[in-house]
Design an enzyme around this catalytic site. Structure first.
Site, PDB file in Angstrom:
ATOM      1  CG  ASN A  71      39.675  40.005  33.836  1.00 35.32           C
ATOM      2  OD1 ASN A  71      38.781  40.208  33.076  1.00 35.32           O
ATOM      3  ND2 ASN A  71      39.849  40.526  35.056  1.00 35.32           N
ATOM      4  NE  ARG A  72      35.163  37.790  30.791  1.00 32.89           N
ATOM      5  CZ  ARG A  72      34.844  37.168  32.401  1.00 32.89           C
ATOM      6  NH1 ARG A  72      35.503  38.270  32.913  1.00 32.89           N
ATOM      7  NH2 ARG A  72      34.332  36.300  32.578  1.00 32.89           N
ATOM      8  CG  HIS A  97      41.421  33.400  32.966  1.00 34.25           C
ATOM      9  ND1 HIS A  97      41.904  34.633  33.435  1.00 34.25           N
ATOM     10  CD2 HIS A  97      40.296  33.196  33.415  1.00 34.25           C
ATOM     11  CE1 HIS A  97      41.066  35.064  34.330  1.00 34.25           C
ATOM     12  NE2 HIS A  97      40.159  33.998  34.522  1.00 34.25           N
ATOM     13  CG  HIS A 167      41.758  31.679  38.323  1.00 29.89           C
ATOM     14  ND1 HIS A 167      40.537  31.330  39.025  1.00 29.89           N
ATOM     15  CD2 HIS A 167      41.232  32.489  37.318  1.00 29.89           C
ATOM     16  CE1 HIS A 167      39.391  31.861  38.455  1.00 29.89           C
ATOM     17  NE2 HIS A 167      39.805  32.602  37.440  1.00 29.89           N
ATOM     18  CB  CYS A 168      44.380  30.303  44.394  1.00 30.79           C
ATOM     19  SG  CYS A 168      45.994  29.102  44.427  1.00 30.79           S
ATOM     20  CE1 TYR A 169      36.689  29.999  41.623  1.00 29.86           C
ATOM     21  CE2 TYR A 169      38.710  29.050  40.595  1.00 29.86           C
ATOM     22  CZ  TYR A 169      37.575  29.588  40.588  1.00 29.86           C
ATOM     23  OH  TYR A 169      36.807  29.907  39.208  1.00 29.86           O
ATOM     24  CD  GLU A 303      41.120  35.915  39.206  1.00 34.25           C
ATOM     25  OE1 GLU A 303      41.122  35.917  37.887  1.00 34.25           O
ATOM     26  OE2 GLU A 303      39.608  35.683  39.392  1.00 34.25           O
TER      27      GLU A 303
END
Length: 340
Positions: A71-72, A97, A167-169, A303
């Protein structure tokens, strides 16, 4: 099974009649995850690329372990024990990330591979992307029955921050041209969410989900969530927000159902928060493992992590790791059939 591909070594665990998982050395990435749906059809239910160069050219983080901080972090600014550190910025002036050369872009080392488990390690040196301390990270994937168990760990030789995640989609209808997650049902048992500015940085404290599109407790269709009128959805092009699942410790943080394939995914984790991302910036410019353009909303990223910008927000869960400690996170993906 192990074989050499354009991404280096591909490591397969599981079984051809159960859950079968392909992991790449690059990024400790889940490239392929095959399950049998409630309709009896076996299909790959995650998004991935076919070549290493496609992963390096992409900014979508498909299937990777992201870090040192997922994340940020606002403006790449970090103060730890009174010392200021400047992290690399790679997203609208902010750190995302792990920075421009995050863990998703590294070749991890395989330390164990057998029929049901693969473990990889990565050393991140002191000063890497601006972070203090030499970090040793470990990612483990194990297949047990109809589940995948993901264990992430890290140790350090100096105080630092850590927030690793997968970070799986997920795309429960499979890697098929033209499919999307819009008709998936998404349930998240969270009563709080985190408003953000146009660059994804939290604007203040967590707020109740009541009366907002971020109330996912009833398991709405993704399509209906995105159709709501809300400035936060407009800024992000959809959902790209942190929510706070109820409870602590290992618990269900999300459930996804595809009515079309009668497949259910239950996500369990011990992390305090969950970033929900509906693939808003997937734009067809990259291709999937099967060779199809990856279009907008083709996958759903769930996530587990600590909330964004936690290092700069003392009220949020901490992510500091010190020498002698072991940071750990557990994520579980449980698959099951939905009755007709």
């Amino acid at each position: 099974m192990t074989d050499d591909t354009a991404q280096g070594t591909r490591l397969r665990v599981g079984s051809a009649d159960g859950v079968e998982l392909d992991v790449l050395e690059q990024g400790a990435t889940v490239q392929r995850l095959v399950v049998t749906g409630g309709d009896g059809v076996r299909r790959n239910v995650v998004l991935g690329h076919a070549t290493e160069q496609e992963y390096l050219d992409s900014t979508d983080y498909l299937g990777a372990v992201v870090g040192r901080y997922a994340n940020r972090i606002a403006e790449g600014h970090l103060v730890l024990d009174g010392v200021e550190h400047r992290l690399g910025v790679n997203d609208r002036g902010h750190h995302l990330h792990g920075g421009p050369d995050g863990f998703d872009r590294r070749r991890w080392e395989v330390v164990r591979h057998d029929a049901d488990r693969v473990e990889l390690t990565l050393v991140s040196p002191d000063g890497d992307q601006g972070y203090p301390g030499r970090l040793q990270a470990r990612a483990s994937y194990a297949v047990e029955g109809s589940s995948v168990l993901v264990d992430l760990r890290a140790t350090t030789d100096a105080p630092t921050i850590v927030n690793l995640t997968s970070h799986c989609y997920f795309a429960l209808d499979g890697d098929v041209a033209g499919t999307s997650v819009l008709d998936h049902l998404l349930r998240v048992p969270a009563e709080q969410w985190t408003p953000v500015d146009a660059a994804g940085i939290p604007t203040g404290e967590e707020e109740p989900v009541d009366g907002t599109p971020f109330d996912l407790r009833g398991g709405p269709r993704v399509r209906d969530v995105l159709a709501a009128t809300h400035p936060q959805l407009a800024d992000a092009g959809g959902v790209d927000h942190d929510v706070v699942p109820a409870g602590t410790g290992m618990r269900t943080v999300a459930e996804v159902v595809s009515p079309a394939t009668r497949t259910r995914l239950e996500v369990r984790s011990d992390r305090p928060a969950l970033q929900v991302y509906t693939g808003n910036f997937l734009d067809g410019s990259t291709r999937s493992l099967a060779g199809h353009p990856i279009e907008r909303h083709a996958g759903l990223a769930l996530e587990p992590q600590v909330p964004p910008d936690s290092p700069n927000r003392p009220a949020l869960p901490g992510c500091v790791l010190r020498p002698g400690e072991t940071w750990s996170a557990r994520i579980e993906w449980h698959f099951s059939a939905v009755d007709a």
